[in-house]
Scaffold this motif. Structure first.
Motif, mmCIF file in Angstrom:
data_model
loop_
_atom_site.group_PDB
_atom_site.id
_atom_site.type_symbol
_atom_site.label_atom_id
_atom_site.label_comp_id
_atom_site.label_asym_id
_atom_site.label_seq_id
_atom_site.Cartn_x
_atom_site.Cartn_y
_atom_site.Cartn_z
ATOM 1 N N GLU A 191 3.269 -6.616 11.548
ATOM 2 C CA GLU A 191 2.828 -5.228 11.737
ATOM 3 C C GLU A 191 3.295 -4.291 10.623
ATOM 4 N N GLY A 192 4.329 -4.700 9.900
ATOM 5 C CA GLY A 192 4.882 -3.848 8.844
ATOM 6 C C GLY A 192 4.201 -4.024 7.488
ATOM 7 N N PRO A 202 8.432 -7.289 9.325
ATOM 8 C CA PRO A 202 8.059 -7.087 7.908
ATOM 9 C C PRO A 202 6.847 -7.901 7.475
ATOM 10 N N LEU A 237 8.986 -0.185 11.504
ATOM 11 C CA LEU A 237 8.146 -1.384 11.677
ATOM 12 C C LEU A 237 8.402 -2.397 10.566
ATOM 13 N N ILE A 238 8.727 -1.884 9.387
ATOM 14 C CA ILE A 238 8.954 -2.775 8.244
ATOM 15 C C ILE A 238 10.237 -3.583 8.461
ATOM 16 N N GLN A 287 13.458 -6.627 3.411
ATOM 17 C CA GLN A 287 13.798 -5.579 4.385
ATOM 18 C C GLN A 287 15.270 -5.682 4.780
ATOM 19 N N ILE A 320 2.929 2.402 9.228
ATOM 20 C CA ILE A 320 4.270 2.393 8.620
ATOM 21 C C ILE A 320 4.708 3.787 8.171
#
Lengths: 368, 123
Positions: B93-94, B90, B85-86, B28, B79
């Motif tokens: 939650e991503g 990452p 969120l990512i 990310q 997402i």
């Protein structure tokens, strides 16, 4: 990869400030610092400092220099006043675009800024076509761009008097005793300045500018998304030697006298296209949904036939939606026309949209 | 529960015969601001190494590959609504999707967390 990158005066300075360096036009250049989105939005609301020293700065002099340049450029140069600049195009014999550039009348000559990736080719082409002129490549100079609505406030503190310049006007100023050539111009759609100065002084001046809390360093990533929102084409992507100024929708760069008189390479074709239209035209588009459609995607008609190509595409940080530029058959170039785009086998619904996507914020004469 | 990583910067968290898949913090960071993500639909059969999802930053598009073979049992709808969120989480939650492992032996070829962190730090 890193070993092949040439370094520019601010290389260490960028690295010290967390710039992520990537190869661009043969040099190591910062693509981003804190992140493209934040940097982009900062430029739209405050002031961003860009290093564009990879671009080619030329000084062109000689007898009848304006008339000579007008044989390759369709812009009005002869009547350009001292310290005034124009966006123009370097053309080939077929009316295709060799490069796009900024030309400023500077005393007896012209100060010209060309793209970094094309500068050596441009110099060779100019020397070949205009052997009577002297083309100096100002390799030892750095070029900074300070862009955004607060650029004038920040720069005025260091270079008193710059606020008197209007869009597309330039002059000589001193910053901390350094001799700088400053124009009120740029390629983000915002008010702002381009500052040409000796490479040896670049770090000192960049540091002085960055000391102002209004100013943050901005990478080439945000420069690309800003110019896309501003509807400004990028050479090598939206423009190339096969593209004419009419197809590229840059006819504003062909001034009235030049349209009437011609007298530049490729004029026959270009004047014909001005009258009858070009086969294809550069347009802006917005895409439904959130997925960007990028350079190289195909434009399809209702039957699935290819009728164009996407030449720039990305996600607009200001508008929070995907935008781009494409060449399409001229019949499809009207704002509001629905387009289908195909990228990696997936179809996207897009709409031809008037550019700029985000309004320009230039400070024009008499507008204040 | 075990955590594995691929050289393509996916992570895979295995609980029983179910695995959750996402992209690593390193990935990310390299991508930058993520503006779009598309996870595979539940029911899709994926082969190890196959393109499974798409992730796009302001600048670039990237594919996410299936680290192992299996059937997608859940896509992370969050997402799609909030791709950032990512960037912010990452490896939590991503996440992108969950799949039911077809062949747990495929996990043997993947890196464990310390091997991955060490290797990705050299890139």
């Amino acid at each position: 990869m890193a070993d092949d990158m040439l370094t520019l005066p601010l290389d260490r300075w960028h690295r010290d400030r967390g710039g992520r360096m990537v190869p661009f036009a043969g040099y190591g250049m910062p693509v981003q610092y804190e992140g493209i989105m934040a940097e982009h939005l900062w430029v739209r609301q405050s002031a961003g400092l860009f290093d564009v020293s990879h671009m080619g700065q030329l000084l062109i002099t000689g007898d009848d220099v304006a008339a000579a340049l007008e044989t390759l450029l369709p812009g009005e140069l002869a009547a350009l006043g001292d310290g005034r600049l124009r966006y123009s195009l370097l053309l080939n014999d077929a009316g295709g675009i060799v490069d796009d550039l900024m030309a400023t009348r500077q005393g007896d000559g012209f100060y010209v800024v060309v793209n970094g990736a094309t500068k050596h080719g441009d110099i060779a082409y100019l020397r070949d076509k205009l052997p009577g002129l002297k083309i100096d490549y100002l390799e030892e100079r750095a070029l900074l761009a300070l862009q955004g609505p607060k650029a004038v406030e920040a720069l005025e503190k260091l270079a008193p008097g710059v606020s008197a310049l209007v869009f597309m006007q330039a002059g000589r100023f001193a910053i901390h005793g350094v001799d700088a050539w400053i124009s009120r111009s740029g390629y983000t759609g915002e008010d702002g300045f381009e500052i040409s100065l000796p490479g040896t002084a670049a770090e000192q001046i960049a540091e002085a500018l960055l000391a102002d809390p209004l100013v943050k360093p901005i990478g080439l990533g945000a420069r690309d998304s800003l110019r896309l929102e501003a509807g400004l084409p990028l050479y090598g992507h939206d423009l190339d030697e096969q593209t004419t100024p009419v197809a590229a929708d840059l006819t504003f760069a062909i001034n009235k006298r030049r349209k009437e008189q011609g007298g530049f390479v490729g004029a026959e074709r270009i004047l014909g296209e001005l009258k009858d239209g070009a086969i294809t035209k550069r347009v802006g588009f917005t895409v439904e949904g959130r997925q960007p459609v990028r350079e190289g995607a195909r434009v399809l008609d209702g039957e699935g036939n290819e009728v164009g190509k996407v030449t720039s595409g990305g996600f607009s940080p200001s508008l929070q939606q995907p935008i781009g530029m494409a060449y399409v058959a001229t019949a499809l170039a009207t704002a509001g026309t629905a387009l289908t785009l195909e990228q990696r086998g997936k179809l996207f619904a897009a709409t031809v949209t008037a550019m700029p996507f985000v309004p320009h914020n230039y400070v024009r004469k008499g507008a204040r | 529960m075990s955590l594995y990583f691929t050289k393509e910067h996916e992570w895979i968290r295995v609980e029983g015969d179910t695995a959750t898949v996402g992209i690593s913090d390193h990935a990310q960071q390299a991508l930058g601001d993520i503006v779009f993500a598309e996870a595979p639909e539940a029911g899709r059969q994926l082969k190890k190494g196959q393109e499974a999802a798409v992730v796009e930053s302001v600048k670039a598009a990237s594919d996410v590959y299936a680290p192992v073979s299996g059937e997608v049992v859940e896509a992370n709808g969050a997402i799609a609504d909030e791709p950032a969120l990512i960037n912010t989480d990452p490896e939590g939650e991503g996440w992108f999707f969950k799949l039911k492992l077809a062949d747990p032996a495929e996990l043997d070829g993947l890196m464990d967390e310390s091997a991955y962190r060490e290797w990705s730090a050299t890139l």
